[in-house]
Design an enzyme around this catalytic site. Structure first.
Site, PDB file in Angstrom:
ATOM      1  CG  ASP A 164      11.468  -3.922   3.170  1.00 43.98           C
ATOM      2  OD1 ASP A 164      11.760  -2.925   2.492  1.00 43.98           O
ATOM      3  OD2 ASP A 164      10.314  -4.180   3.536  1.00 43.98           O
ATOM      4  CG  ASP A 201      -0.142  -9.089   6.263  1.00 43.76           C
ATOM      5  OD1 ASP A 201       0.454  -7.990   6.362  1.00 43.76           O
ATOM      6  OD2 ASP A 201       0.408 -10.109   5.814  1.00 43.76           O
ATOM      7  CG  HIS A 234       3.639  -6.791   6.104  1.00 42.47           C
ATOM      8  ND1 HIS A 234       2.761  -7.299   5.176  1.00 42.47           N
ATOM      9  CD2 HIS A 234       4.426  -5.919   5.424  1.00 42.47           C
ATOM     10  CE1 HIS A 234       2.999  -6.754   3.998  1.00 42.47           C
ATOM     11  NE2 HIS A 234       4.008  -5.907   4.117  1.00 42.47           N
ATOM     12  CD  GLU A 265       4.321 -11.150   4.962  1.00 40.59           C
ATOM     13  OE1 GLU A 265       3.448 -10.454   5.516  1.00 40.59           O
ATOM     14  OE2 GLU A 265       4.379 -11.310   3.731  1.00 40.59           O
TER      15      GLU A 265
HETATM   16  C1  GLP Z   1       5.619  -3.919   1.265  1.00 37.50           C
HETATM   17  C2  GLP Z   1       6.758  -3.212   1.980  1.00 37.50           C
HETATM   18  C3  GLP Z   1       6.278  -2.537   3.242  1.00 37.50           C
HETATM   19  C4  GLP Z   1       5.056  -1.677   2.928  1.00 37.50           C
HETATM   20  C5  GLP Z   1       3.964  -2.542   2.371  1.00 37.50           C
HETATM   21  C6  GLP Z   1       2.706  -1.764   2.053  1.00 37.50           C
HETATM   22  O1  GLP Z   1       5.304  -5.116   1.900  1.00 37.50           O
HETATM   23  N1  GLP Z   1       7.811  -4.115   2.317  1.00 37.50           N
HETATM   24  O2  GLP Z   1       7.322  -1.727   3.773  1.00 37.50           O
HETATM   25  O3  GLP Z   1       4.619  -1.044   4.102  1.00 37.50           O
HETATM   26  O4  GLP Z   1       4.439  -3.125   1.172  1.00 37.50           O
HETATM   27  O5  GLP Z   1       2.822  -1.157   0.796  1.00 37.50           O
HETATM   28  P1  GLP Z   1       1.934   0.035   0.322  1.00 37.50           P
HETATM   29  O6  GLP Z   1       2.405   1.230   1.054  1.00 37.50           O
HETATM   30  O7  GLP Z   1       2.191   0.149  -1.148  1.00 37.50           O
HETATM   31  O8  GLP Z   1       0.522  -0.313   0.638  1.00 37.50           O
END
Ligand code: GLP
Length: 261
Positions: A67, A136, A138, A143
């Site tokens: 992304d 959440d 995702h 989302e």
């Molecule tokens: C962002 C990214 C996701 C990731 C999420 C959780 O939303 N787009 O790919 O899984 O953050 O981040 P973290 O691993 O820092 O908790």
């Protein structure tokens, strides 16, 4: 779905990194799906250590990002392209032209989404897709409410995700872009192996809903239950709400080492 419960994130990084390194070793031109966020960091640290020790080369591999934010100036340090370069691709020996991500600055964003999906197909698809999970539920930036059949497209972030990610923007939620391009849930499911990693108690609820909850667009990560080869690597804290934790520990302990992930 296989769930591997490890003592801590460093051990989890070694498990997931070991699987990716084994793939590259048997298939040097493998296509990797790379994720941002803090969760994959131990995996990247493991891969970098293997590379520095001389046992891993990504010279012939390709990578696709999951992304990207829309509208950050090119080269912005928090663009996912820049984050991935810092965390992993510049520290391995990837060729820069072999690392691709969605173009969040394209004049025609919708065309850029379609082009990105076509590039993944043209590369032969992703061999292993690394994933984190949002609090959440995702994956990527899909989302809650995202179609489980969705392809790469433009999305609007929830205020919760923007608040979660404000730490990367000096704590300023308003500085977090509100729009992103993300591989769709359906795009992610086309990868041949999915490896989701999660650490810490703040992920325990999302992990339980991903692994043991109903398959629902309200928890995009629950789509992993549809995939024939999905692995979830979690530490004890992130596993705390799994009803089947005991069973997952038994199956991992009994797994022959030759089998890998
Ligand atoms: C962002 C990214 C996701 C990731 C999420 C959780 O939303 N787009 O790919 O899984 O953050 O981040 P973290 O691993 O820092 O908790």
């Amino acid at each position: 779905m296989e769930v591997v419960i490890v003592p801590d994130r460093s051990a989890g990084g070694a498990v997931a990194g070991g699987a990716i390194a084994a793939l590259i070793s048997r298939q040097p031109d493998a296509v990797l799906g790379l994720a941002t966020g803090s969760s994959p960091e131990p995996v990247y640290a493991d891969l970098v250590a293997r590379h520095q020790a001389g046992g891993l080369s990504a010279r012939r591999a390709q990578a696709f990002l999951l992304d990207e934010y829309v509208g950050l100036p090119p080269g912005h340090p928090q663009s996912y392209r820049a984050v991935i370069e810092r965390a992993v691709t510049s520290r391995l020996d990837f060729r820069s032209q072999s690392v691709r991500g969605p173009d969040g600055n394209a004049d025609d964003l919708l065309a850029a989404c379609a082009t990105y999906d076509a590039q993944i197909v043209a590369a032969g698809g992703v061999d292993v897709q690394l994933l984190g999970i949002g609090s959440d539920g995702h994956i990527g930036f899909n989302e809650p409410g995202s179609s489980l059949g969705s392809r790469t497209r433009l999305k609007t972030l929830t205020s919760r995700t923007r608040a979660d990610n404000a730490r990367f923007f000096g704590g300023d939620t308003a500085a977090v872009p509100s729009h992103v391009i993300t591989q769709g849930v359906g795009t992610i499911l086309t990868a041949r192996h999915l490896v989701l990693v999660a650490w810490g108690e703040e992920k325990a609820d999302a992990v339980a809903r991903c692994v043991e909850g109903p398959i629902t667009a309200m928890v995009p990560a629950s789509a992993l239950q549809l995939h024939p080869h999905a692995t979830v690597v979690v530490d004890e804290a992130a596993a705390a709400r799994l009803a089947l934790a005991g069973y997952f520990r038994e199956t991992w302990a009994a797994k022959p080492s030759w089998q890998g992930l």
